[in-house]
Design a protein around this motif. Sequence first.
Motif, PDB file in Angstrom:
ATOM      1  N   ASP A 226       0.802  -1.220   0.000  1.00 29.12           N
ATOM      2  CA  ASP A 226       0.000   0.000   0.000  1.00 29.12           C
ATOM      3  C   ASP A 226       0.837   1.273   0.000  1.00 29.12           C
ATOM      4  OD1 ASP A 226      -2.874   0.939   0.223  1.00 29.12           O
ATOM      5  OD2 ASP A 226      -1.948   2.056   1.862  1.00 29.12           O
ATOM      6  N   ALA A 227       1.935   1.272   0.760  1.00 29.25           N
ATOM      7  CA  ALA A 227       2.763   2.474   0.851  1.00 29.25           C
ATOM      8  C   ALA A 227       3.416   2.800  -0.490  1.00 29.25           C
ATOM      9  CB  ALA A 227       3.828   2.301   1.935  1.00 29.25           C
ATOM     10  N   SER A 228       4.023   1.788  -1.136  1.00 28.80           N
ATOM     11  CA  SER A 228       4.688   2.033  -2.408  1.00 28.80           C
ATOM     12  C   SER A 228       3.664   2.314  -3.503  1.00 28.80           C
ATOM     13  CB  SER A 228       5.562   0.833  -2.799  1.00 28.80           C
ATOM     14  OG  SER A 228       4.779  -0.334  -2.962  1.00 28.80           O
ATOM     15  N   ALA A 229       2.487   1.670  -3.422  1.00 26.01           N
ATOM     16  CA  ALA A 229       1.440   1.924  -4.396  1.00 26.01           C
ATOM     17  C   ALA A 229       0.937   3.358  -4.283  1.00 26.01           C
ATOM     18  CB  ALA A 229       0.285   0.943  -4.198  1.00 26.01           C
ATOM     19  N   THR A 230       0.798   3.842  -3.061  1.00 27.76           N
ATOM     20  CA  THR A 230       0.348   5.223  -2.851  1.00 27.76           C
ATOM     21  C   THR A 230       1.366   6.216  -3.391  1.00 27.76           C
ATOM     22  OG1 THR A 230      -0.923   4.597  -0.886  1.00 27.76           O
ATOM     23  CG2 THR A 230      -0.338   6.928  -1.118  1.00 27.76           C
ATOM     24  N   SER A 231       2.647   5.952  -3.117  1.00 29.54           N
ATOM     25  CA  SER A 231       3.705   6.836  -3.611  1.00 29.54           C
ATOM     26  C   SER A 231       3.723   6.866  -5.135  1.00 29.54           C
ATOM     27  CB  SER A 231       5.063   6.368  -3.072  1.00 29.54           C
ATOM     28  OG  SER A 231       6.107   7.152  -3.600  1.00 29.54           O
ATOM     29  N   LEU A 232       3.596   5.686  -5.745  1.00 31.44           N
ATOM     30  CA  LEU A 232       3.575   5.609  -7.205  1.00 31.44           C
ATOM     31  C   LEU A 232       2.344   6.318  -7.761  1.00 31.44           C
ATOM     32  CD1 LEU A 232       4.586   4.557  -9.924  1.00 31.44           C
ATOM     33  CD2 LEU A 232       3.427   2.389  -9.443  1.00 31.44           C
ATOM     34  N   ALA A 233       1.206   6.142  -7.104  1.00 32.75           N
ATOM     35  CA  ALA A 233      -0.024   6.775  -7.566  1.00 32.75           C
ATOM     36  C   ALA A 233       0.095   8.294  -7.550  1.00 32.75           C
ATOM     37  CB  ALA A 233      -1.199   6.331  -6.696  1.00 32.75           C
ATOM     38  N   LEU A 234       0.650   8.844  -6.480  1.00 34.57           N
ATOM     39  CA  LEU A 234       0.828  10.294  -6.401  1.00 34.57           C
ATOM     40  C   LEU A 234       1.711  10.801  -7.533  1.00 34.57           C
ATOM     41  CD1 LEU A 234       1.316  10.712  -2.542  1.00 34.57           C
ATOM     42  CD2 LEU A 234      -0.579  11.631  -3.901  1.00 34.57           C
ATOM     43  N   SER A 235       2.785  10.077  -7.806  1.00 36.49           N
ATOM     44  CA  SER A 235       3.708  10.480  -8.874  1.00 36.49           C
ATOM     45  C   SER A 235       3.026  10.428 -10.238  1.00 36.49           C
ATOM     46  CB  SER A 235       4.940   9.570  -8.857  1.00 36.49           C
ATOM     47  OG  SER A 235       5.792   9.860  -9.941  1.00 36.49           O
ATOM     48  N   LEU A 236       2.291   9.328 -10.489  1.00 39.09           N
ATOM     49  CA  LEU A 236       1.615   9.185 -11.773  1.00 39.09           C
ATOM     50  C   LEU A 236       0.516  10.234 -11.956  1.00 39.09           C
ATOM     51  CD1 LEU A 236       1.274   5.293 -11.997  1.00 39.09           C
ATOM     52  CD2 LEU A 236       2.821   6.752 -13.301  1.00 39.09           C
ATOM     53  N   LEU A 237      -0.236  10.505 -10.898  1.00 39.29           N
ATOM     54  CA  LEU A 237      -1.299  11.506 -10.989  1.00 39.29           C
ATOM     55  C   LEU A 237      -0.735  12.889 -11.291  1.00 39.29           C
ATOM     56  CD1 LEU A 237      -3.616  10.381  -8.043  1.00 39.29           C
ATOM     57  CD2 LEU A 237      -4.150  10.285 -10.483  1.00 39.29           C
ATOM     58  N   GLU A 238       0.375  13.212 -10.653  1.00 42.83           N
ATOM     59  CA  GLU A 238       0.998  14.508 -10.902  1.00 42.83           C
ATOM     60  C   GLU A 238       1.447  14.620 -12.358  1.00 42.83           C
ATOM     61  OE1 GLU A 238       4.717  17.281  -9.271  1.00 42.83           O
ATOM     62  OE2 GLU A 238       4.261  15.357  -8.320  1.00 42.83           O
ATOM     63  N   GLN A 239       2.039  13.536 -12.885  1.00 49.64           N
ATOM     64  CA  GLN A 239       2.492  13.539 -14.273  1.00 49.64           C
ATOM     65  C   GLN A 239       1.309  13.653 -15.231  1.00 49.64           C
ATOM     66  OE1 GLN A 239       5.764  13.460 -15.593  1.00 49.64           O
ATOM     67  NE2 GLN A 239       4.571  13.995 -17.408  1.00 49.64           N
ATOM     68  N   LEU A 240       0.242  12.910 -14.951  1.00 43.79           N
ATOM     69  CA  LEU A 240      -0.928  12.936 -15.815  1.00 43.79           C
ATOM     70  C   LEU A 240      -1.609  14.305 -15.804  1.00 43.79           C
ATOM     71  CD1 LEU A 240      -2.319   9.411 -14.926  1.00 43.79           C
ATOM     72  CD2 LEU A 240      -1.613  10.147 -17.204  1.00 43.79           C
ATOM     73  N   ARG A 241      -1.632  14.942 -14.638  1.00 48.70           N
ATOM     74  CA  ARG A 241      -2.219  16.283 -14.557  1.00 48.70           C
ATOM     75  C   ARG A 241      -1.381  17.268 -15.374  1.00 48.70           C
ATOM     76  NH1 ARG A 241      -5.753  18.181 -10.971  1.00 48.70           N
ATOM     77  NH2 ARG A 241      -5.342  16.498  -9.488  1.00 48.70           N
ATOM     78  N   THR A 242      -0.054  17.130 -15.281  1.00 53.24           N
ATOM     79  CA  THR A 242       0.844  17.991 -16.061  1.00 53.24           C
ATOM     80  C   THR A 242       0.623  17.794 -17.556  1.00 53.24           C
ATOM     81  OG1 THR A 242       2.520  17.938 -14.314  1.00 53.24           O
ATOM     82  CG2 THR A 242       3.265  18.558 -16.528  1.00 53.24           C
ATOM     83  N   ASP A 243       0.332  16.554 -17.944  1.00 53.49           N
ATOM     84  CA  ASP A 243       0.106  16.241 -19.360  1.00 53.49           C
ATOM     85  C   ASP A 243      -1.282  16.649 -19.839  1.00 53.49           C
ATOM     86  OD1 ASP A 243       2.634  15.190 -19.444  1.00 53.49           O
ATOM     87  OD2 ASP A 243       1.996  13.111 -19.230  1.00 53.49           O
ATOM     88  N   GLY A 244      -2.114  17.123 -18.929  1.00 54.94           N
ATOM     89  CA  GLY A 244      -3.439  17.588 -19.317  1.00 54.94           C
ATOM     90  C   GLY A 244      -4.516  16.519 -19.306  1.00 54.94           C
ATOM     91  N   ALA A 245      -4.268  15.402 -18.639  1.00 57.22           N
ATOM     92  CA  ALA A 245      -5.260  14.323 -18.594  1.00 57.22           C
ATOM     93  C   ALA A 245      -6.448  14.721 -17.736  1.00 57.22           C
ATOM     94  CB  ALA A 245      -4.624  13.044 -18.046  1.00 57.22           C
ATOM     95  N   GLY A 246      -7.624  14.222 -18.084  1.00 54.26           N
ATOM     96  CA  GLY A 246      -8.818  14.455 -17.291  1.00 54.26           C
ATOM     97  C   GLY A 246      -8.895  13.490 -16.123  1.00 54.26           C
ATOM     98  N   ALA A 247      -9.798  13.765 -15.196  1.00 55.54           N
ATOM     99  CA  ALA A 247      -9.911  12.958 -13.981  1.00 55.54           C
ATOM    100  C   ALA A 247     -10.230  11.496 -14.295  1.00 55.54           C
ATOM    101  CB  ALA A 247     -10.977  13.550 -13.070  1.00 55.54           C
ATOM    102  N   ARG A 248     -11.168  11.259 -15.203  1.00 54.39           N
ATOM    103  CA  ARG A 248     -11.588   9.896 -15.496  1.00 54.39           C
ATOM    104  C   ARG A 248     -10.441   9.061 -16.034  1.00 54.39           C
ATOM    105  NH1 ARG A 248     -16.646   8.098 -19.450  1.00 54.39           N
ATOM    106  NH2 ARG A 248     -16.347   5.835 -19.234  1.00 54.39           N
ATOM    107  N   HIS A 249      -9.753   9.602 -17.034  1.00 60.03           N
ATOM    108  CA  HIS A 249      -8.635   8.860 -17.619  1.00 60.03           C
ATOM    109  C   HIS A 249      -7.539   8.626 -16.589  1.00 60.03           C
ATOM    110  CE1 HIS A 249      -5.339   7.687 -20.215  1.00 60.03           C
ATOM    111  NE2 HIS A 249      -4.636   8.697 -19.735  1.00 60.03           N
ATOM    112  N   ALA A 250      -7.201   9.677 -15.827  1.00 55.15           N
ATOM    113  CA  ALA A 250      -6.121   9.563 -14.846  1.00 55.15           C
ATOM    114  C   ALA A 250      -6.436   8.510 -13.786  1.00 55.15           C
ATOM    115  CB  ALA A 250      -5.874  10.919 -14.188  1.00 55.15           C
TER     116      ALA A 250
END
Length: 282
Positions: A226-250
């Motif tokens: 759970d800890a590493s998954a949460t860390s990875l999720a935060l990183s991926l979400l930040e990258q996807l937001r920077t790339d302009g992804a919408g909430a559903r896709h992200a």
Amino acid sequence: MQTLYIVSTPIGNLEDITLRALRVLREVRLIAAEDTRVTRKLLSHYDIHTPLTSFNEHNQASRIPELLNALSEIDVALVSDAGTPGVNDPGQSLVQSASDAGIQIVAVPGPSAVTSAVAVSGLVDESFIYLGFLPRKSGERKALLNSLVAERRPIIAFESPHRLRRTLQDIASTLGDRQIAACREMTKMHEEVFRGTAADALDYFNQPRGEFTLVIAGGSDVAPDDASATSLALSLLEQLRTDGAGARHAVEHVTAVTGLSRRKVYRMWLDAQSPRSRRTAE
């Protein structure tokens, strides 16, 4: 009708050619080559003097009728710059045209960057997916990689040195912390196989040189803790937001990569909208 031979040639080391391939290249009356300069070096090395004609993406439209006409009287061999014709080169169009004309087509198998990389990667058990060269544009490349998030089979792709680092960044941001084998200059003097994650490879290849075949491990059925998954999720979400992804896709993408619940990932997405909340989450 005579025979069109599809002849595999070395991907680097000139010794990697079969005895049958050498015999066919000597016996046919004409060799259609992707680049006559490259093929001439191979023929010179083995003292073969068969006439050459060029066949590439720029002249294939006019050259196909000429080769079909030649095949009514003589045998012709088709070769690419390296490896097997018809894979990531214009050879497929000639093969299809010859097939439509009822011409006999015979494969003379040999070297392949794909199977060579698979063999040394240690990441392929049975089946795999072959993508050829990845899209040049980052958006298209990410879209393709995103479509493979849930794929359990290893992925094989070619990449050029000047796009390698951008591709590794996209692999890390879309597929997560998977193992990869970056196979550089296969069978050549500076052959190298790097094993690690895409992030590791990004640190290692500061100034990439040579042609690369990438073997990317398939997705795992075992979710990270759970800890590493949460860390990875935060990183991926930040990258996807920077790339302009919408909430559903992200949310769908990060849920598939990390194994976290959709509700938790969506809450992380909402929290990250506020800089203050992002600092708290981190």
